[in-house]
Design a protein around this motif. Sequence first.
Motif, PDB file in Angstrom:
ATOM      1  N   TRP A   1      -6.347  14.506  -4.414  1.00 22.13           N
ATOM      2  CA  TRP A   1      -5.913  13.034  -4.093  1.00 22.13           C
ATOM      3  C   TRP A   1      -6.013  13.280  -2.649  1.00 22.13           C
ATOM      4  O   TRP A   1      -5.190  12.005  -2.494  1.00 22.13           O
ATOM      5  N   LEU A   2      -5.224  14.450  -2.109  1.00 24.11           N
ATOM      6  CA  LEU A   2      -4.809  14.070  -0.618  1.00 24.11           C
ATOM      7  C   LEU A   2      -6.071  13.910  -0.012  1.00 24.11           C
ATOM      8  O   LEU A   2      -5.747  13.074   1.044  1.00 24.11           O
ATOM      9  N   ALA A   3      -7.588  14.379   0.014  1.00 15.74           N
ATOM     10  CA  ALA A   3      -8.578  14.173   0.834  1.00 15.74           C
ATOM     11  C   ALA A   3      -8.839  12.376   0.223  1.00 15.74           C
ATOM     12  O   ALA A   3      -9.067  11.640   0.708  1.00 15.74           O
TER      13      ALA A   3
ATOM     14  N   THR B   1      -6.523   6.682  11.535  1.00 18.80           N
ATOM     15  CA  THR B   1      -6.553   8.136  10.742  1.00 18.80           C
ATOM     16  C   THR B   1      -5.066   8.191  10.574  1.00 18.80           C
ATOM     17  O   THR B   1      -5.173   8.986   9.934  1.00 18.80           O
ATOM     18  N   THR B   2      -4.491   7.387  11.589  1.00 20.44           N
ATOM     19  CA  THR B   2      -2.869   7.409  10.868  1.00 20.44           C
ATOM     20  C   THR B   2      -2.235   7.452   9.856  1.00 20.44           C
ATOM     21  O   THR B   2      -1.887   7.896   9.373  1.00 20.44           O
ATOM     22  N   ILE B   3      -3.038   6.285   9.397  1.00 20.70           N
ATOM     23  CA  ILE B   3      -2.601   5.462   7.928  1.00 20.70           C
ATOM     24  C   ILE B   3      -3.398   6.586   7.139  1.00 20.70           C
ATOM     25  O   ILE B   3      -2.273   7.056   6.215  1.00 20.70           O
ATOM     26  N   GLY B   4      -4.571   7.576   7.102  1.00 21.70           N
ATOM     27  CA  GLY B   4      -5.060   8.524   6.077  1.00 21.70           C
ATOM     28  C   GLY B   4      -3.627   9.070   6.836  1.00 21.70           C
ATOM     29  O   GLY B   4      -3.553  10.063   5.398  1.00 21.70           O
TER      30      GLY B   4
ATOM     31  N   TYR C   1       1.096  -1.368   0.164  1.00 18.80           N
ATOM     32  CA  TYR C   1       0.197   0.287  -0.258  1.00 18.80           C
ATOM     33  C   TYR C   1       0.950   1.413  -0.161  1.00 18.80           C
ATOM     34  O   TYR C   1       0.555   1.705  -0.742  1.00 18.80           O
ATOM     35  N   PHE C   2       1.902   1.245   0.598  1.00 20.09           N
ATOM     36  CA  PHE C   2       2.652   2.055   1.071  1.00 20.09           C
ATOM     37  C   PHE C   2       3.283   2.738   0.126  1.00 20.09           C
ATOM     38  O   PHE C   2       3.869   3.875  -0.507  1.00 20.09           O
ATOM     39  N   LEU C   3       4.239   1.036  -0.723  1.00 17.43           N
ATOM     40  CA  LEU C   3       4.774   1.218  -2.415  1.00 17.43           C
ATOM     41  C   LEU C   3       3.398   2.601  -3.831  1.00 17.43           C
ATOM     42  O   LEU C   3       4.142   3.246  -3.925  1.00 17.43           O
ATOM     43  N   ILE C   4       2.339   2.016  -3.428  1.00 14.87           N
ATOM     44  CA  ILE C   4       2.022   2.785  -4.274  1.00 14.87           C
ATOM     45  C   ILE C   4       1.492   4.232  -4.025  1.00 14.87           C
ATOM     46  O   ILE C   4       1.095   4.346  -5.438  1.00 14.87           O
ATOM     47  N   ILE C   5       0.979   3.922  -2.922  1.00 16.95           N
ATOM     48  CA  ILE C   5       0.614   5.575  -2.327  1.00 16.95           C
ATOM     49  C   ILE C   5       2.020   6.293  -2.645  1.00 16.95           C
ATOM     50  O   ILE C   5       1.484   7.567  -3.554  1.00 16.95           O
TER      51      ILE C   5
ATOM     52  N   LEU D   1      -9.164   8.985   2.961  1.00 20.19           N
ATOM     53  CA  LEU D   1     -10.006   8.357   3.242  1.00 20.19           C
ATOM     54  C   LEU D   1      -9.602   7.394   3.156  1.00 20.19           C
ATOM     55  O   LEU D   1     -10.665   6.210   3.265  1.00 20.19           O
ATOM     56  N   ILE D   2      -8.875   6.216   1.942  1.00 20.66           N
ATOM     57  CA  ILE D   2      -8.377   5.498   1.613  1.00 20.66           C
ATOM     58  C   ILE D   2      -7.993   4.666   2.764  1.00 20.66           C
ATOM     59  O   ILE D   2      -8.454   3.693   2.972  1.00 20.66           O
ATOM     60  N   GLY D   3      -6.560   5.143   2.946  1.00 22.94           N
ATOM     61  CA  GLY D   3      -5.894   4.502   3.934  1.00 22.94           C
ATOM     62  C   GLY D   3      -6.674   4.956   5.693  1.00 22.94           C
ATOM     63  O   GLY D   3      -6.617   3.406   6.263  1.00 22.94           O
ATOM     64  N   LYS D   4      -7.502   5.572   5.573  1.00 18.49           N
ATOM     65  CA  LYS D   4      -8.442   5.741   7.019  1.00 18.49           C
ATOM     66  C   LYS D   4      -9.409   4.428   6.665  1.00 18.49           C
ATOM     67  O   LYS D   4      -9.624   4.084   7.910  1.00 18.49           O
ATOM     68  N   PHE D   5     -10.696   4.519   5.641  1.00 12.62           N
ATOM     69  CA  PHE D   5     -10.853   3.529   5.281  1.00 12.62           C
ATOM     70  C   PHE D   5     -10.362   1.944   5.468  1.00 12.62           C
ATOM     71  O   PHE D   5     -11.366   0.849   5.785  1.00 12.62           O
TER      72      PHE D   5
END
Length: 232
Positions: free
Chosen positions: A75-77, A90-93, A23-27, A81-85
């Motif tokens: 894109w930030l928003a 919320t931290t990952i978001g 996930y982090f690599l893609i983001i 939302l993707i990270g949070k859900f």
Amino acid sequence: MLAGHFTTALIAKQKFPKGTLLYFLIISQLQDFLWFTFHYLGLEPTNPSDAFDATLSNMVVDMLYSHDLLPQLFWLAIVFLIGKFLFKSTTIGLVSIALVSIHFILDFFSGHMHHIFGADTMQAGLGLYASNPYLAILIEAIFSIVALWYFFSEEAKKGIIRTTKNRIAIISVFAYGIIFMLLIATESFRELFGIPEFDLGFNTNMPTLIFTYGAMLYCLNYFIPKFETKKE
């Protein structure tokens, strides 16, 4: 920037293990993956279309939706939302927001020219790929070396053990990215190797870039998790 963005994903995973490395690599490369998508949608056409003719200095693309400043707010928003859900965190978001923001900042110093929103608006980057690609690559190399040094140092403090072979494999992925850009900084593969002119009838530059990103992502996602923890 190519290799440097991936280093930020490694540090994010190290500091926030609840998120997955993939996930982090893609983001960390979100804007570039969006660029590839928008290219094929006809929104951000990229030239030259022949991979053998492409260099960092002659590549032309208006990254209006993927990289310009104003779309970044959208894109930030989205990534928040993707990270949070996705991870119920919320931290990952917030970390997702940080990775996308850092991508933009790094591209400001080492990347293609970006703008506020459109080529007619104020510049939001130095555009060193076109004006001074070797300086852009040097900036990326220094950033990557410092980030990897920090990553490995923090692992050592936590008692994480990697074999020499594993470390070399990880470093080689980033070295490949830097060398790839050095090879095509100002001279194309056609010029370097005397490749004759021929027309395959379709765009070969973007598939080459997508393969490069995909191969680096796969290798990092494969090699990074292969470690042991020092026994107390």
